[in-house]
Design a protein around this motif. Structure first.
Motif, PDB file in Angstrom:
ATOM      1  N   TYR A 127     -44.384 -25.984-109.989  1.00 57.07           N
ATOM      2  CA  TYR A 127     -43.758 -24.824-109.339  1.00 57.07           C
ATOM      3  C   TYR A 127     -44.805 -23.763-109.016  1.00 57.07           C
ATOM      4  O   TYR A 127     -44.862 -23.249-107.891  1.00 57.07           O
ATOM      5  N   GLU A 138     -38.679 -21.367-103.126  1.00 54.14           N
ATOM      6  CA  GLU A 138     -37.411 -21.138-103.807  1.00 54.14           C
ATOM      7  C   GLU A 138     -37.625 -21.058-105.312  1.00 54.14           C
ATOM      8  O   GLU A 138     -38.740 -20.897-105.791  1.00 54.14           O
ATOM      9  N   SER A 139     -36.562 -21.207-106.070  1.00 51.51           N
ATOM     10  CA  SER A 139     -36.633 -21.031-107.520  1.00 51.51           C
ATOM     11  C   SER A 139     -37.066 -22.315-108.217  1.00 51.51           C
ATOM     12  O   SER A 139     -37.034 -23.408-107.653  1.00 51.51           O
ATOM     13  N   ASP A 141     -35.378 -23.677-110.527  1.00 51.02           N
ATOM     14  CA  ASP A 141     -34.158 -24.491-110.628  1.00 51.02           C
ATOM     15  C   ASP A 141     -34.020 -25.400-109.412  1.00 51.02           C
ATOM     16  O   ASP A 141     -33.646 -26.570-109.541  1.00 51.02           O
ATOM     17  N   ASP A 142     -34.324 -24.866-108.227  1.00 49.61           N
ATOM     18  CA  ASP A 142     -34.235 -25.672-107.015  1.00 49.61           C
ATOM     19  C   ASP A 142     -35.272 -26.790-107.014  1.00 49.61           C
ATOM     20  O   ASP A 142     -35.020 -27.894-106.518  1.00 49.61           O
ATOM     21  N   ALA A 306     -34.450 -16.398-116.049  1.00 49.07           N
ATOM     22  CA  ALA A 306     -35.414 -16.836-115.042  1.00 49.07           C
ATOM     23  C   ALA A 306     -36.309 -15.673-114.604  1.00 49.07           C
ATOM     24  O   ALA A 306     -35.836 -14.554-114.405  1.00 49.07           O
ATOM     25  N   SER A 308     -38.670 -13.491-112.079  1.00 50.84           N
ATOM     26  CA  SER A 308     -38.604 -13.141-110.662  1.00 50.84           C
ATOM     27  C   SER A 308     -39.971 -13.317-110.005  1.00 50.84           C
ATOM     28  O   SER A 308     -41.008 -13.050-110.622  1.00 50.84           O
ATOM     29  N   ARG A 310     -40.381 -11.902-106.866  1.00 49.79           N
ATOM     30  CA  ARG A 310     -40.319 -10.879-105.817  1.00 49.79           C
ATOM     31  C   ARG A 310     -41.289  -9.751-106.163  1.00 49.79           C
ATOM     32  O   ARG A 310     -41.322  -9.278-107.307  1.00 49.79           O
TER      33      ARG A 310
END
Length: 417
Positions: A127, A138-139, A141-142, A306, A308, A310
């Motif tokens: 990731y 994306e996250s 999780d994705d 989770a 961030s 951003r």
């Protein structure tokens, strides 16, 4: 007779550290002479990619392996290493056939080694790497959903196929620090490749160190801008740009920050999905249960919620303004000639990773200068520059590079949501 060792990856298991040590000759051994035949790059990814189904090309394989064979025949080392983490995506039968066809003198004694990272660690490291190179925005999780759908975290079938293809010539090592020789992947690999413990690892160049969460948020902001808020796919040059920025970030005093970690709910999901695979991998390849132990420990090491990615969640309003300003300016410059920029960044990195006696630095500087003026760039023979400059990026012609000029208007990239 030279014995050839294929280092197969996996991805995110210290491949860059191994390749850096090999390229810079960051070790000494008085009993075994090892050669690392690389030319335009610090690894052999070009060979691995030419063996993958979507880009299989016999002519390229013949050419690229032929270059290595000639280098080996010229240097006559005791051991020669071919290394690329992208062998992870190669069918072992395809590699075996290629070695027998294009390297027949070395096929019988060739050895193969791969490292495997525990399941939850692989998800986290992949990731972070994909964020860095623009491959995923994306996250986490994705990303797990994608990995689960493609079977990437189902290790057993893949490694069983490697072992059935190469038998005792194949070795699998757990990427668990306490289980590595001298607790170091470079030392662990050298012991396998050299066949002796009579060596010393010296200080080498920087390897592929992970970015902090805060720095990843900045790099992600750049990639979002380069894809214009996700309106278009990531461009081929983005990995080189992301890696170059990451190297500069990690070289500063402010590199340290929050470590990227999995959150507890996701760690529990990974543990459930991968439990059987971890148990089977332990039973088939390892002494003890390193994969199972790591998987069970993952939820206890996770953060509660989770993290961030951003910039709004990590930086002040003033800092966000400065980040956005520099990102948008960088995008405007990159999009003038992205391929030339990527080539220059790769050359700069390669020059730092190859031993000084193996690379002509004045020549490299001249090549880089020529590329900047439109006299060279990617696409020439064996990856060398060719005349004519980069691809069209708009009207005009500046500095001999076709297509670069003031006619193109770049719209500012929007900040990520």
């Amino acid at each position: 007779m030279t014995k050839v060792v294929f280092h197969l990856g996996d991805k995110k298991t210290g491949s860059t550290a191994i390749q850096s040590a090999l390229g810079s000759k960051g070790w000494t051994c008085t009993t075994v002479r090892l050669d690392y035949p690389v030319n335009e790059r610090i690894n052999h990814i070009a060979i691995a990619k030419s063996l993958q189904p979507r880009s299989a090309n016999d002519a390229l394989v013949a050419n690229r392996m032929g270059v290595i064979v000639r280098d080996i025949q010229k240097s006559k080392p005791d051991v020669a290493v071919i290394s690329a983490e992208d062998f992870e995506d190669v069918d072992p039968e395809v590699l075996k056939a290629a070695v027998q066809k294009y390297m027949p003198d070395y096929a019988e004694d060739a050895r193969y080694i791969a490292y495997v990272r525990p399941h939850a660690d692989r998800l986290v490291s992949s990731y972070a790497e994909r964020l860095k190179t623009g491959g995923v925005l994306e996250s986490m999780d994705d990303l797990l959903k994608r990995f689960d759908a493609t079977g990437l975290l189902a290790y057993v079938p893949r490694f069983e196929k490697w072992r059935s293809t190469f038998s005792a010539a194949f070795a699998l090592r757990p990427m668990v620090r306490d289980l590595l020789y001298r607790r170091d992947v470079v030392a662990d690999f050298l012991r396998f490749a050299l066949g002796t413990e009579d060596f010393v690892v010296t200080d080498g160049p920087d390897s592929n160190e992970s970015l902090s969460l805060e720095n990843l948020a900045i790099v992600r902001r750049l990639h979002v801008a380069l894809t214009h808020g996700g309106e278009k796919k990531s461009a081929p040059f983005q990995p080189a740009v992301g890696r170059a920025l990451a190297r500069r970030m990690n070289a500063t005093a402010f590199a340290k920050g929050t470590k990227v970690r999995i959150h507890r709910e996701l760690a529990e999901k990974v543990a459930k999905i991968c439990a059987e695979d971890a148990a089977q991998l332990d039973a088939a390849f390892f002494t003890g249960t390193p994969m199972t132990d790591a998987l069970k420990a993952a939820p206890g090491l996770a953060v509660d919620v989770a993290q961030s990615i951003r910039i709004e969640d990590h930086f002040s309003e003033r800092e966000q303004y400065l980040i956005n300003l520099m990102v948008d300016q960088t995008v405007a410059l990159l999009e003038l000639d992205p391929e030339q920029t990527a080539w220059l960044l790769r050359e700069e990195h390669r020059a730092k990773m190859i031993a000084p006696d193996e690379i002509d630095l004045p020549k490299q500087r001249k090549r880089a200068k020529g590329a900047h003026k439109g006299l060279g760039g990617p696409g020439g023979k064996a990856g060398r520059p060719k005349a004519g400059g980069g691809p069209k990026a708009g009207g005009g012609k500046v500095g001999g590079v076709k297509g670069v000029g003031p006619k193109r208007r770049l719209r500012p990239a929007k900040a990520p949501e």
